[in-house]
Scaffold this motif. Sequence first.
Motif, mmCIF file in Angstrom:
data_model
loop_
_atom_site.group_PDB
_atom_site.id
_atom_site.type_symbol
_atom_site.label_atom_id
_atom_site.label_comp_id
_atom_site.label_asym_id
_atom_site.label_seq_id
_atom_site.Cartn_x
_atom_site.Cartn_y
_atom_site.Cartn_z
ATOM 1 N N THR A 33 8.927 4.950 3.691
ATOM 2 C CA THR A 33 8.869 3.536 3.348
ATOM 3 C C THR A 33 10.153 3.050 2.692
ATOM 4 O O THR A 33 10.499 1.874 2.783
ATOM 5 C CB THR A 33 7.677 3.275 2.399
ATOM 6 O OG1 THR A 33 6.502 3.838 2.981
ATOM 7 C CG2 THR A 33 7.464 1.789 2.183
ATOM 8 N N SER A 34 10.871 3.947 2.038
ATOM 9 C CA SER A 34 12.107 3.575 1.350
ATOM 10 C C SER A 34 13.338 3.641 2.241
ATOM 11 O O SER A 34 14.408 3.172 1.847
ATOM 12 C CB SER A 34 12.318 4.476 0.130
ATOM 13 O OG SER A 34 11.248 4.365 -0.777
ATOM 14 N N LEU A 35 13.213 4.198 3.444
ATOM 15 C CA LEU A 35 14.361 4.316 4.336
ATOM 16 C C LEU A 35 15.008 2.968 4.687
ATOM 17 O O LEU A 35 16.236 2.892 4.779
ATOM 18 C CB LEU A 35 13.969 5.059 5.612
ATOM 19 C CG LEU A 35 13.897 6.587 5.497
ATOM 20 C CD1 LEU A 35 13.409 7.199 6.800
ATOM 21 C CD2 LEU A 35 15.252 7.175 5.100
ATOM 22 N N PRO A 36 14.223 1.873 4.896
ATOM 23 C CA PRO A 36 14.882 0.585 5.169
ATOM 24 C C PRO A 36 15.809 0.145 4.044
ATOM 25 O O PRO A 36 16.871 -0.432 4.306
ATOM 26 C CB PRO A 36 13.700 -0.383 5.340
ATOM 27 C CG PRO A 36 12.586 0.477 5.805
ATOM 28 C CD PRO A 36 12.762 1.777 5.082
ATOM 29 N N TYR A 37 15.415 0.428 2.795
ATOM 30 C CA TYR A 37 16.279 0.079 1.660
ATOM 31 C C TYR A 37 17.592 0.865 1.722
ATOM 32 O O TYR A 37 18.680 0.313 1.523
ATOM 33 C CB TYR A 37 15.555 0.364 0.348
ATOM 34 C CG TYR A 37 16.397 0.094 -0.885
ATOM 35 C CD1 TYR A 37 16.652 -1.215 -1.299
ATOM 36 C CD2 TYR A 37 16.936 1.138 -1.619
ATOM 37 C CE1 TYR A 37 17.429 -1.459 -2.416
ATOM 38 C CE2 TYR A 37 17.711 0.894 -2.744
ATOM 39 C CZ TYR A 37 17.956 -0.406 -3.138
ATOM 40 O OH TYR A 37 18.735 -0.652 -4.242
#
Length: 200
Positions: A33-37
């Motif tokens: 979930t944090s990969l886009p950031y």
Amino acid sequence: MLTFAAAVFFLIITPGPGVMTTAGFGAAYGFRTSLPYVLGLFIGTNLVMLSVMTGLAAVLLSVPGLRLALMTGSVAYLLYLAAKIAFAGARIAFMEAKTAPGVPGGIFLQVINPKAYAVNSSLILGFNYAPESFLFEMVTKALILNAIWVPIHLAWLWAGVSLHRLNLPARSQRALNILMAASMLGVVALALWSAQQVRL
């Protein structure tokens, strides 16, 4: 070139807004979930690098009003992030946030991140290992920077995820939040000090 690569490693791995928020979001939302950031941070750091290579950053930062606006926005955003960490309660940083971070948030942080400009300026403008070919040097520097940047930030993201999996007691998590927030405030202090030196 090896000296340049070593400098990249040590300058990027040191804690700054990018790596600290990467670890914080990893602890809060998990790896996927944090990969886009992190993708946003990647795009943002390359935009900063390109602006340094082309001289655009030097031109923009030479305008006193614009430099002040960027510094004010940077300090305000870093203070906001520090507050989010400090007041996350008994959870590891950013646990109380309602929505997961995304690409725009990562880009925004890097564009106003004083460390991003300082690191890219010292690396791009220094370590001239191919003065006879500007294009070759800039292209290879970009490739080396990204080849080191990506695994370092993924490692910080994984560190945040692993920290969450430790399931620390509430008191330890609060102490960690405060420590992370204090580190962010240290970055703010350095940014303000740097701006003061420029004015002097």
